[in-house]
Design an enzyme around this catalytic site. Sequence first.
Site, PDB file in Angstrom:
ATOM      1  N   CYS A 101       5.816   8.912  -3.735  1.00  0.00           N
ATOM      2  CA  CYS A 101       6.183   7.774  -2.889  1.00  0.00           C
ATOM      3  C   CYS A 101       7.361   7.004  -3.479  1.00  0.00           C
ATOM      4  O   CYS A 101       7.182   6.144  -4.347  1.00  0.00           O
ATOM      5  CB  CYS A 101       4.976   6.863  -2.705  1.00  0.00           C
ATOM      6  SG  CYS A 101       5.346   5.412  -1.721  1.00  0.00           S
TER       7      CYS A 101
ATOM      8  N   CYS B 270       7.186   3.263  -3.011  1.00  0.00           N
ATOM      9  CA  CYS B 270       6.246   2.553  -3.899  1.00  0.00           C
ATOM     10  C   CYS B 270       6.792   2.475  -5.320  1.00  0.00           C
ATOM     11  O   CYS B 270       6.646   1.449  -5.987  1.00  0.00           O
ATOM     12  CB  CYS B 270       4.902   3.273  -3.971  1.00  0.00           C
ATOM     13  SG  CYS B 270       4.310   3.932  -2.421  1.00  0.00           S
ATOM     14  N   ASP B 271       7.395   3.559  -5.815  1.00  0.00           N
ATOM     15  CA  ASP B 271       7.659   3.672  -7.253  1.00  0.00           C
ATOM     16  C   ASP B 271       9.139   3.718  -7.640  1.00  0.00           C
ATOM     17  O   ASP B 271       9.462   3.696  -8.826  1.00  0.00           O
ATOM     18  CB  ASP B 271       6.972   4.949  -7.797  1.00  0.00           C
ATOM     19  CG  ASP B 271       5.469   4.899  -7.569  1.00  0.00           C
ATOM     20  OD1 ASP B 271       4.911   3.786  -7.652  1.00  0.00           O
ATOM     21  OD2 ASP B 271       4.870   5.945  -7.309  1.00  0.00           O
TER      22      ASP B 271
END
Length: 317
Positions: free
Chosen positions: A133, A136-137
């Site tokens: 992701c 997300c990261d």
Amino acid sequence: MRQIIIIGSGPAGFTAAIYAARAGLEPLMFASSVGIGGELMNTTEVENFPGFPEGIQGPELMQKMQEQAEKFGTEVVYDDVTDLDLDGDVKRVTSSDGVVHEAAAVIYATGSAYRKIGAPGEEKLTGHGVSSCATCDGFFFREQTIAVVGGGDSAMEEATFLTRFASKVYVIHRRDELKASKIMQQRAFDNEKIEFIWNSEVASIEGESGVTGMTLRSTVDGTESNLDVTGVFVAIGNDPRTHLVHGKLDLTDVGTIAVDGRSSRTSVEGVFAAGDVIDPTYRQAITAAGSGTVAALDAEHYLAAREQAAVSVGASA
Ligand code: NAP
């Protein structure tokens, strides 16, 4: 007893909920304890969902779908389903707190899960430099050199997005031609921070508490080489999430839930399926939404026929 329980909260689940709620069926939706909204929650700009000419962020689109579903009377529960009893006229859905919820019909729209490479190091380093992701990261990889594995739209999207943070992004693909759409390919080719490594697969990912590098293997002659990266984003597609219905619903050869023709009817009466969990081919937010519509309409017809049958039995008794 509920009329309809919907399992899954991606575009298929929410669209089914909007239709079912507007039909007065007061659906109960299990939206997962951690991942409400499905895959679009991990996407940035969605440019191809009709009605948003300027594009819309994935999470915002899902929030709007939820608002619309709730506005018409959908009850959204932030919990996971742990068991299903789909036989018979009354379907039983068990949530993670052990409560059993009954419904006349179930719409199963659990989407798909990120595929893993299966290379040594991947499992251990997931969450410690290995991710699926970028949204997300990505932030954690500022000014670092990282790799994206895959050759589809997801890989191009992730790679392009990650150049906002990383100083260099390698795209590792097992062939010498991408699967991604032309527009996504071109965007990646035009990005100076992206470098393609063709005909290569991941032999292993190295590191203890974080990624320190990876070993690549040529798909042409099997030779191995090292690549210095501190992050690896795996974007090689998804598999339908069917674990709850194994042995309960028929599946296709490719692992999706089998449905009757263009309908959403599964092998069990009163159980309907929609979205990525039935679709190995198109897997777009808009096709999932269309599929959710089909499921809600099929369920509505099923419930109406059931009620009609009950009235006829009552009249003749
Ligand atoms: P995908 O289209 O199935 O592509 C998967 C890619 O990963 C392929 O290039 C495949 O290689 C490669 N791959 C698969 N298994 C592998 C393995 N074990 N090791 C190494 N490489 C592997 O999946 P996706 O890119 O996630 O896209 C899924 C769907 O979502 C598509 O319909 C796509 O159009 C859509 N999508 C759309 C957008 C957008 O429009 N904004 C964004 C993301 C996704 P091969 O090419 O050799 O098979």
